[in-house]
Each structure stands twice: as C-alpha cells, then as structure tokens.
Scaffold this motif. Structure first.
Motif, PDB file in Angstrom:
ATOM      1  N   SER A   1       1.947  -0.220   8.683  1.00 23.70           N
ATOM      2  CA  SER A   1       2.006   0.539   7.426  1.00 23.70           C
ATOM      3  C   SER A   1       1.670  -0.353   6.244  1.00 23.70           C
ATOM      4  O   SER A   1       0.985   0.073   5.310  1.00 23.70           O
ATOM      5  CB  SER A   1       3.386   1.165   7.239  1.00 23.70           C
ATOM      6  N   ARG A   2       2.141  -1.595   6.272  1.00 23.34           N
ATOM      7  CA  ARG A   2       1.813  -2.534   5.193  1.00 23.34           C
ATOM      8  C   ARG A   2       0.321  -2.803   5.123  1.00 23.34           C
ATOM      9  O   ARG A   2      -0.192  -3.157   4.062  1.00 23.34           O
ATOM     10  CB  ARG A   2       2.580  -3.843   5.395  1.00 23.34           C
ATOM     11  N   ASP A   3      -0.368  -2.631   6.248  1.00 20.95           N
ATOM     12  CA  ASP A   3      -1.815  -2.839   6.290  1.00 20.95           C
ATOM     13  C   ASP A   3      -2.605  -1.598   5.877  1.00 20.95           C
ATOM     14  O   ASP A   3      -3.821  -1.676   5.694  1.00 20.95           O
ATOM     15  CB  ASP A   3      -2.253  -3.267   7.696  1.00 20.95           C
ATOM     16  N   ASP A   4      -1.935  -0.460   5.734  1.00 21.25           N
ATOM     17  CA  ASP A   4      -2.624   0.763   5.319  1.00 21.25           C
ATOM     18  C   ASP A   4      -3.183   0.599   3.910  1.00 21.25           C
ATOM     19  O   ASP A   4      -2.535   0.008   3.034  1.00 21.25           O
ATOM     20  CB  ASP A   4      -1.672   1.964   5.324  1.00 21.25           C
ATOM     21  N   ASP A   5      -4.379   1.144   3.697  1.00 20.56           N
ATOM     22  CA  ASP A   5      -4.991   1.119   2.375  1.00 20.56           C
ATOM     23  C   ASP A   5      -4.082   1.836   1.377  1.00 20.56           C
ATOM     24  O   ASP A   5      -3.642   2.955   1.635  1.00 20.56           O
ATOM     25  CB  ASP A   5      -6.365   1.804   2.419  1.00 20.56           C
ATOM     26  N   GLY A   6      -3.792   1.181   0.288  1.00 24.93           N
ATOM     27  CA  GLY A   6      -2.977   1.789  -0.762  1.00 24.93           C
ATOM     28  C   GLY A   6      -1.494   1.499  -0.662  1.00 24.93           C
ATOM     29  O   GLY A   6      -0.726   1.893  -1.533  1.00 24.93           O
ATOM     30  N   CYS A   7      -1.061   0.793   0.387  1.00 25.18           N
ATOM     31  CA  CYS A   7       0.349   0.429   0.504  1.00 25.18           C
ATOM     32  C   CYS A   7       0.637  -0.755  -0.407  1.00 25.18           C
ATOM     33  O   CYS A   7       0.024  -1.814  -0.288  1.00 25.18           O
ATOM     34  CB  CYS A   7       0.703   0.071   1.943  1.00 25.18           C
ATOM     35  N   GLU A   8       1.552  -0.574  -1.333  1.00 24.53           N
ATOM     36  CA  GLU A   8       1.941  -1.643  -2.258  1.00 24.53           C
ATOM     37  C   GLU A   8       3.270  -2.268  -1.869  1.00 24.53           C
ATOM     38  O   GLU A   8       3.551  -3.400  -2.233  1.00 24.53           O
ATOM     39  CB  GLU A   8       2.003  -1.085  -3.681  1.00 24.53           C
ATOM     40  N   MET A   9       4.094  -1.532  -1.120  1.00 24.04           N
ATOM     41  CA  MET A   9       5.384  -2.042  -0.655  1.00 24.04           C
ATOM     42  C   MET A   9       5.862  -1.157   0.491  1.00 24.04           C
ATOM     43  O   MET A   9       5.703   0.072   0.456  1.00 24.04           O
ATOM     44  CB  MET A   9       6.423  -2.013  -1.781  1.00 24.04           C
ATOM     45  N   TYR A  10       6.453  -1.795   1.496  1.00 25.71           N
ATOM     46  CA  TYR A  10       6.989  -1.046   2.636  1.00 25.71           C
ATOM     47  C   TYR A  10       8.126  -1.881   3.208  1.00 25.71           C
ATOM     48  O   TYR A  10       7.896  -2.898   3.856  1.00 25.71           O
ATOM     49  CB  TYR A  10       5.899  -0.834   3.698  1.00 25.71           C
ATOM     50  N   VAL A  11       9.361  -1.476   2.936  1.00 27.52           N
ATOM     51  CA  VAL A  11      10.530  -2.275   3.292  1.00 27.52           C
ATOM     52  C   VAL A  11      11.523  -1.425   4.081  1.00 27.52           C
ATOM     53  O   VAL A  11      11.880  -0.326   3.657  1.00 27.52           O
ATOM     54  CB  VAL A  11      11.222  -2.828   2.017  1.00 27.52           C
ATOM     55  N   LEU A  12      11.961  -1.957   5.205  1.00 31.56           N
ATOM     56  CA  LEU A  12      12.996  -1.316   6.024  1.00 31.56           C
ATOM     57  C   LEU A  12      14.314  -2.024   5.775  1.00 31.56           C
ATOM     58  O   LEU A  12      14.380  -3.251   5.805  1.00 31.56           O
ATOM     59  CB  LEU A  12      12.636  -1.414   7.506  1.00 31.56           C
TER      60      LEU A  12
END
Length: 95
Positions: free
Chosen positions: A30-41
């Motif tokens: 998900s962090r590698d998806d285009d447009g992802c600026e932050m993804y934290v679990l």
C-alpha cells in the motif's frame, strides 16, 4: 485535496493473529501505491483485538485506485467473517 483515512478494526478474539497478519501484509504494498502519502498500522496497547490503520492519500482517485488493488482485495477477503467491527472514516484534508 488529500484524503485521510482512519480505519478502526476489531478482530474477533480467536482470529486476532490472522487479522494482524493480513493487516501487516497490506502495509508495504500500500505504501508503494501511487498517491500514498502515509500508511500506518497501529494496535491498541490495552485491547489487542483493536487495530487502527491511518492513511493519507494524494486525492480521492488515488484512494479509489488503492481500493481496487489486489493487495487491498486480498486483505478484505482475509478478514471477512473474522471481525467484530470495522469502521472506515474518509476525511477531506483542507488545511
């Protein structure tokens, strides 16, 4: 305008480890998806069945594209029937 997502996920007690693994597995792609600026679990310190996913996306189109990825769909399939609840808030970031 960017979009913030706060997903509150509560696993059924016998499925905590399965849900945790599925959530962990989606973070890196998900962090590698285009447009992802932050993804934290995150996981609640007192209630180990409770997880929060905090995300920020460039815009609604990037979030929608993420929701159509193989890894997102795999996550949703992996946790199906194993949750007490899931609450997904999508917030416009205007500041």
């Amino acid at each position: 305008m960017s979009v913030m997502v706060i997903a509150t996920i509560e696993a059924e007690e016998p499925h905590e480890k399965t849900v945790e693994k599925a959530l962990r597995d989606v973070v890196t792609p998900s962090r590698d998806d285009d447009g992802c600026e932050m993804y934290v679990l995150t996981r609640d310190e007192d209630n180990t069945s409770l997880f929060l996913m905090v995300e920020r996306w460039r815009d609604g189109a990037a979030l929608k594209a993420h929701e159509n990825t193989t890894h997102y769909k795999a996550l949703m399939n992996a946790v199906k029937g194993k949750l007490v609840s899931i609450d997904i808030q999508k917030l416009d970031v205007r500041m």
